[in-house]
Motif scaffolding. Sequence first.
Motif, short mmCIF file in Angstrom:
data_model
loop_
_atom_site.label_atom_id
_atom_site.label_comp_id
_atom_site.label_asym_id
_atom_site.label_seq_id
_atom_site.Cartn_x
_atom_site.Cartn_y
_atom_site.Cartn_z
N ALA A 74 10.49 8.64 -4.66
CA ALA A 74 10.35 8.75 -3.20
C ALA A 74 10.51 7.41 -2.51
CB ALA A 74 9.01 9.38 -2.85
N ASP A 75 9.77 6.38 -2.96
CA ASP A 75 9.86 5.09 -2.30
C ASP A 75 11.23 4.47 -2.45
OD1 ASP A 75 9.58 4.68 -4.99
OD2 ASP A 75 7.82 3.38 -4.85
N LYS A 76 11.85 4.62 -3.63
CA LYS A 76 13.18 4.05 -3.86
C LYS A 76 14.22 4.75 -3.00
CE LYS A 76 12.53 4.51 -8.38
NZ LYS A 76 11.06 4.51 -8.47
N GLU B 2 0.83 -1.21 0.00
CA GLU B 2 0.00 0.00 0.00
C GLU B 2 0.87 1.26 0.00
OE1 GLU B 2 -3.63 2.05 2.60
OE2 GLU B 2 -2.56 0.29 3.37
N LEU B 3 1.93 1.24 0.79
CA LEU B 3 2.83 2.39 0.89
C LEU B 3 3.47 2.69 -0.46
CD1 LEU B 3 4.13 4.33 3.01
CD2 LEU B 3 5.99 2.70 3.16
N VAL B 4 3.97 1.67 -1.12
CA VAL B 4 4.62 1.84 -2.42
C VAL B 4 3.62 2.32 -3.47
CG1 VAL B 4 5.73 0.61 -4.33
CG2 VAL B 4 6.46 0.17 -1.97
N ASP B 5 2.43 1.76 -3.45
CA ASP B 5 1.42 2.12 -4.44
C ASP B 5 1.02 3.59 -4.32
OD1 ASP B 5 -0.54 1.31 -6.54
OD2 ASP B 5 -1.98 1.90 -4.99
N ARG B 6 0.89 4.08 -3.10
CA ARG B 6 0.44 5.45 -2.90
C ARG B 6 1.54 6.47 -3.22
NH1 ARG B 6 -3.23 5.86 2.60
NH2 ARG B 6 -4.33 3.88 2.40
N PHE B 7 2.80 6.08 -3.04
CA PHE B 7 3.88 7.05 -3.16
C PHE B 7 4.84 6.79 -4.33
CE2 PHE B 7 2.46 8.04 1.04
CZ PHE B 7 2.77 9.38 1.21
N LYS B 8 4.48 5.88 -5.21
CA LYS B 8 5.43 5.52 -6.27
C LYS B 8 5.69 6.67 -7.25
CE LYS B 8 1.83 3.30 -9.09
NZ LYS B 8 1.37 2.01 -9.63
N ASP B 9 4.79 7.64 -7.32
CA ASP B 9 4.97 8.75 -8.25
C ASP B 9 5.21 10.09 -7.56
OD1 ASP B 9 4.68 7.18 -10.56
OD2 ASP B 9 2.51 7.19 -10.32
N ILE B 10 5.57 10.06 -6.29
CA ILE B 10 5.84 11.28 -5.53
C ILE B 10 7.35 11.55 -5.50
CG2 ILE B 10 5.62 12.46 -3.30
CD1 ILE B 10 2.97 11.98 -4.69
N LEU B 11 7.75 12.76 -5.84
CA LEU B 11 9.16 13.11 -5.81
C LEU B 11 9.68 13.12 -4.37
CD1 LEU B 11 9.21 15.99 -8.44
CD2 LEU B 11 10.38 13.79 -8.64
N ARG C 202 12.90 -4.93 -6.26
CA ARG C 202 11.48 -5.26 -6.48
C ARG C 202 10.69 -4.05 -6.96
NH1 ARG C 202 9.24 -9.93 -4.10
NH2 ARG C 202 10.73 -11.17 -2.89
N ILE C 203 10.94 -2.90 -6.35
CA ILE C 203 10.08 -1.74 -6.62
C ILE C 203 10.70 -0.74 -7.58
CG2 ILE C 203 8.97 -1.95 -4.37
CD1 ILE C 203 10.67 0.30 -3.35
N ARG C 204 11.89 -1.06 -8.09
CA ARG C 204 12.61 -0.09 -8.93
C ARG C 204 11.80 0.36 -10.14
NH1 ARG C 204 17.89 1.13 -9.04
NH2 ARG C 204 18.42 -0.67 -7.74
N SER C 205 11.06 -0.52 -10.76
CA SER C 205 10.36 -0.19 -12.00
C SER C 205 8.88 0.09 -11.80
CB SER C 205 10.52 -1.35 -12.99
OG SER C 205 9.92 -2.53 -12.47
#
Length: 235
Positions: A198-200, A73-82, A189-192
């Motif tokens: 932000a999450d990376k 959930e955390l990654v999904d919500r913030f994957k496009d936040i700088l 896992r979450i790089r792409s």
Amino acid sequence: MSENAYWFDYHIELEDGQITRFHIALDPATLTMLPASPEPYPPWTQLSFKQCKSCPLSPKTNLYCPIAVNITELVDRFKDILSHKNCMVVCETVDRTYSKKTSAMEGLTSVFGIIMATSNCPVMNFLKPMARFHLPFSSVEETTARSTSLFLLGQYFEYKKGRVSGFDFDQLEKSYARVQWVNEGLLSRIRSLGNQDADKNAIITLHSLSQFLSMEMDFSLTTIAHLFEGRTDGG
């Protein structure tokens, strides 16, 4: 949820007014994070997908990576936040409330840290006692003091039970070295998954912290050693 669960409520408000809330609850007996979201989980959470180096779990008995499931959930919500985007982060606990105006990356790092430590990943379980006394936005100096102090307290209890004969930081250093493998595995896992960072960057921050702590074990805890200089026998 157990009435006695330890809980942490994170509220992250971005500059545009968008508010995201994360509720983290820990089982009071095991200090394991209670499930935050139900199945089905996305494919990247499967244990066999970019499995961490030297992961002690087997895809035959564990379909999912326990940390990946809890950060979905955390990654999904913030994957496009700088990562440099400003925000106000508030963390409410049973005992007190913490708040800080900071970057999205620092806010996410604080949330990632407690989730990773309490998701029942065998590599990360040694951090559960520290997660019980979670300190949001902690500095490197604070984290060094907390991690080493709680490790030595754990060693004391092991000594009382006759399981160890002395105290040193070799085991803690090796544990933090394995934490780096987990950080690297989660990052792959979450790089792409998103266009921003932000999450990376939150994972990168945790990775850097684990590297620093490993180095500190080699250099006699120089960051906090000065705190004990000049003390008398009476403290």
